[in-house]
Design an enzyme around this catalytic site. Structure first.
Site, PDB file in Angstrom:
ATOM      1  N   LYS A 162       0.804  -1.227   0.000  1.00 58.46           N
ATOM      2  CA  LYS A 162       0.000   0.000   0.000  1.00 58.46           C
ATOM      3  C   LYS A 162       0.829   1.265   0.000  1.00 58.46           C
ATOM      4  O   LYS A 162       0.341   2.334  -0.365  1.00 58.46           O
ATOM      5  CB  LYS A 162      -0.932   0.013   1.210  1.00 58.46           C
ATOM      6  CG  LYS A 162      -2.032  -0.999   1.100  1.00 58.46           C
ATOM      7  CD  LYS A 162      -3.258  -0.584   1.850  1.00 58.46           C
ATOM      8  CE  LYS A 162      -4.379  -1.588   1.668  1.00 58.46           C
ATOM      9  NZ  LYS A 162      -4.143  -2.857   2.378  1.00 58.46           N
ATOM     10  N   GLY A 163       2.075   1.152   0.418  1.00 57.08           N
ATOM     11  CA  GLY A 163       2.921   2.333   0.424  1.00 57.08           C
ATOM     12  C   GLY A 163       2.454   3.369   1.417  1.00 57.08           C
ATOM     13  O   GLY A 163       1.985   3.024   2.499  1.00 57.08           O
TER      14      GLY A 163
END
Lengths: 243, 518
Positions: free
Chosen positions: A125-126
């Site tokens: 997801k960063g």
């Protein structure tokens, strides 16, 4: 060009500082705060606020001006060129120029229990809308999490045939992060692996300059995203491949 | 309290699923024990101290049985048989044991009834201390009263003497709860360090002596301030029940104790963790110690909007495990956090919806609400604002254990002024908005009600899935914090064993009997 901090007029040199003194609040304590500011080289320090912060401590907010100006022309820094590519461009580069999966192994090493930094760069997801390395085509991202010893980190890097090592140091106490970062470089060198990997440090207190000084290939401070790290790493790998 | 107009049927059904999940695991727990559980038994008989190599005596004894005896019988039988054969007091036996004058193993093993009889005076003494600690705390809380929302701060200098200075300053500034962060990595040690410590990394070692030093300091400052200052430490890790026992003996008030935290975030084996958390919670329940669960951690790893329901699901599961260990609601400090990116539109409303949801699902639990950490950067002024918003949500939704955010969160362990400013921030919000909560109702089917309903529905779905899959499989799939763990992976599995038919644990027998009566 010479510059000074800017408050509300050019060259006024205005700065604000706040600190605690380990004495109860008194007129003497306020004067002591003023002296602290003077000893820092501030002219006309003014203690705009003071209050009791617990029994044996007093807290101050002080304004003052710095006397000397800084000559910008004399400053030299090693700056990472922030020509970040997009995720797509990076994936394309890997496919066209490197023609194989690139292995990133990352960890929050030593005693650091915080994974916020390494997760932001590596996990699917960063962070803040920037996808992490795990989501990149052509990148195998292995996030070992927190409190990984340098020995363990190097062992897994070897096993996984890592191309890039990402070391995160988020929260530090009494500069323990520096010692830890240096130890890793020494360990990689003694294992004969240093030249085979790109070694990158990241964290709240990391700058590119500091990282270079410690023997790293790059350093990424606050506000860096996966694409910044990946751009640097992939371009560097391409460069090295060409040599 | 039903400001969110939640569907009670969904709530009941969620609890049923959570109960099934916990019962399945409990059946496994009841047939097993761990080295840490057995060491705890020895601690609660009164054995303390280390040998000449700084190895805790309880580790020496349990390892001795593990290697040369049959640990599946439990340590109780061995120690009782040794006392019976040697006719020594426990103290004297321990001394001679360290000098290799007596053996823990070469004795005729006695019957269960006799074991109980031999150990009774020791069990009674230690559990008596814990009981009187509980009474002492209850009396002081009655005398001084408790705040509606308790301000919780952390000290983490590594040096217990320095911690004392900072803790006292924080208490005087208005903190109600002080936690001493453990030295990082301690959760992975398969023993508890001994004695007073003045060096640690990112925190201070949890030792019984350090507990005692901090307890004394907080009692002193509490007396001056006319408040009872609560002391917190961390149980999660490889020594969960041992720390619970030490905390009970030294009158800690809150222990971080999550049924899954060690598995997910410290890669401790799941079997080990589930068994250990049960015994540790049993001790917490007896000693009146509030547990704090670690759901907030999911949101530092995963997205706080997308994964909000995993927090809710985990709260239901932690509640179900707590019920199995006889913890009353007032000791269930279920966790959650304010971790949504503040740049997300209406993030403040989302936070209110999540916090209010937790409040309404667990109305009698002293919820532990954690401050923003993930989206805090080096801009301390911005961080101060984020913390003010966090403080507002607590006040608007009546959270109980309010962990203060530090404006220097992303930079270093807090300076004394960071902690002080955080307390003042919270106090201003609490005071200026004190009665707002009573005046607030949420618009029917508005943003907040709709969001809370969605999160509950998703949590309900997830619980259903877990109940069908089983907890072990769920952890293997990486449902929580996107972290996958296997049944046989992780640290500490070698310390797990199946109980033999004649297994005995004098402490849990005694505690279970107590809870059956009360």
């Amino acid at each position: 060009m010479k510059i000074k901090p800017y408050g509300d007029t050019l060259n006024d040199g205005a700065v604000q500082v706040s600190f605690t003194l380990p004495i109860p609040l008194s007129a003497k304590a306020v004067q002591a705060a003023k002296e602290v500011a003077k000893s820092m080289g501030l002219t006309d320090p003014s203690v705009v606020h003071s209050e009791v912060a617990g029994d044996q401590f007093s807290f101050f907010v002080v304004y003052g001006a710095v006397k000397t100006s800084i000559d910008l022309d004399k400053i030299k820094v090693v700056e990472l060129q922030k020509t970040s590519k997009t995720k797509k461009e990076i994936e394309q580069l890997i496919e066209e120029k490197l023609k194989r999966d690139i292995v990133f192994v990352g960890a929050s090493t030593g005693t650091d229990a915080h994974t916020v930094g390494i997760d932001a760069i590596m996990n699917m997801k960063g962070f803040d809308g920037h996808y992490g390395l795990e989501r990149y085509l052509g990148i195998k991202a292995i996030n070992l999490g927190s409190q990984v010893s340098n020995e363990e980190f190097v062992r897994i890097a070897r096993e996984e045939k890592a191309d890039v090592l990402l070391v995160s140091q988020t929260v530090t106490q009494k500069e323990v992060h520096l010692k830890n970062l240096i130890e890793l470089v020494e360990l990689l060198e003694s294992e004969g692996m240093r030249k085979d990997v790109l070694l990158i440090a990241g964290g709240a207190r990391i700058t590119h300059e500091l990282a270079k000084e410690l023997g790293y290939d790059a350093g990424f401070g606050p506000g860096s995203y996966a694409e910044d790290v990946a751009s640097f790493a992939i371009e560097e790998l391409i460069k090295r491949k060409g040599e | 309290m039903n400001k969110l107009k939640l569907n009670q049927k969904i709530i009941q059904s969620s609890r049923q699923y959570a109960k099934k999940i916990a019962k399945d695991i409990q059946a496994f727990i009841d047939r097993h024990s761990t080295v840490s559980v057995e060491r705890t038994v020895l601690r609660l008989l009164g054995i303390d101290g280390v040998d000449q190599f700084d190895v805790p005596i309880v580790n020496r004894m349990v390892d001795d049985v593990l290697e040369h005896g049959d640990i599946r019988k439990g340590i109780s039988i061995y120690i009782a048989s040794a006392l019976n054969a040697s006719q020594l007091s426990l103290d004297e036996f321990t001394k001679q044991y360290l000098n290799h004058q007596v053996s823990l193993l070469d004795n005729q093993l006695i019957e269960k009834d006799q074991v109980k009889e031999v150990l009774k005076p020791y069990v009674d003494t230690q559990l008596g201390i814990i009981k009187s600690n509980r009474k002492y705390r209850d009396n002081l809380l009655e005398k001084y009263g408790e705040s509606k929302t308790e301000l919780y701060v952390i000290v983490a200098t590594g040096n217990i003497d320095e911690d004392v200075i900072q803790a006292k300053a924080a208490a005087r500034a208005g903190a109600d709860i002080v936690a001493v962060i453990r030295s990082t990595g301690q959760s992975l040690l398969d023993y508890v360090p001994y004695g007073k410590t003045t060096e640690g990394f990112g925190g201070t070692y949890a030792t019984q002596e350090n507990f005692r030093i901090m307890r004394k300091a907080l009692d002193e400052v509490g007396q001056e301030e006319k408040r009872y200052i609560k002391l917190v430490n961390y149980a999660s890790g490889l020594c969960m029940p041992e720390i619970a026992a030490m905390g009970a003996l030294e009158r800690l008030d809150v222990l971080l104790n999550d049924s899954m935290y060690g598995i997910i975030f410290r890669d401790i084996n799941m079997k080990r963790t589930f068994i250990d958390q049960y015994f540790s919670r049993l001790i917490n329940a007896y000693s009146g110690i509030i547990i704090n669960t670690g759901e907030d951690n999911y949101l530092t790893t995963s997205d706080a909007v997308l994964e909000a329901h995993t927090v809710t699901a985990s709260q239901f599961i932690n509640e179900a495990f707590a019920i199995e260990a006889h913890l009353p609601e007032k000791l269930m400090g279920l966790g959650h956090a304010f971790e949504i990116n503040p740049n997300v539109e209406d993030s403040f409303l989302l936070e209110i919806a999540h916090a209010q949801l937790a409040r309404e699902l667990f109305p009698n639990a002293p919820l532990k609400y954690m401050p923003p950490t993930k989206h805090i950067n080096g801009n301390i002024f911005r961080a101060y604002q984020q913390n003010a918003m966090f403080n507002m949500v607590t006040t608007l939704t009546n959270q109980k254990i309010h962990l203060l955010g530090m404006m220097t969160e992303a930079i270093h362990t807090p300076f004394i002024s960071d902690r002080y400013l955080a307390i003042k921030n919270a106090q201003m919000v609490q005071n200026s908005m004190k009665s707002l909560v009573d005046d607030i109702s949420f618009k029917e089917d508005g943003f907040i009600q709709t969001r809370a309903k969605l999160v509950l529905d998703k949590a309900h779905e997830l619980l259903k899935e877990i109940a069908e899959d089983g907890m072990f499989n769920t952890l293997a799939k990486g449902i929580f914090a996107e972290t996958k763990r296997t049944e046989t992976g992780g640290k500490g599995l070698s310390g797990v064993f199946e109980q033999s038919d004649d297994y005995m644990n004098v402490i849990s027998d005694q505690l279970e009997a107590y809870f059956d009566e009360n």
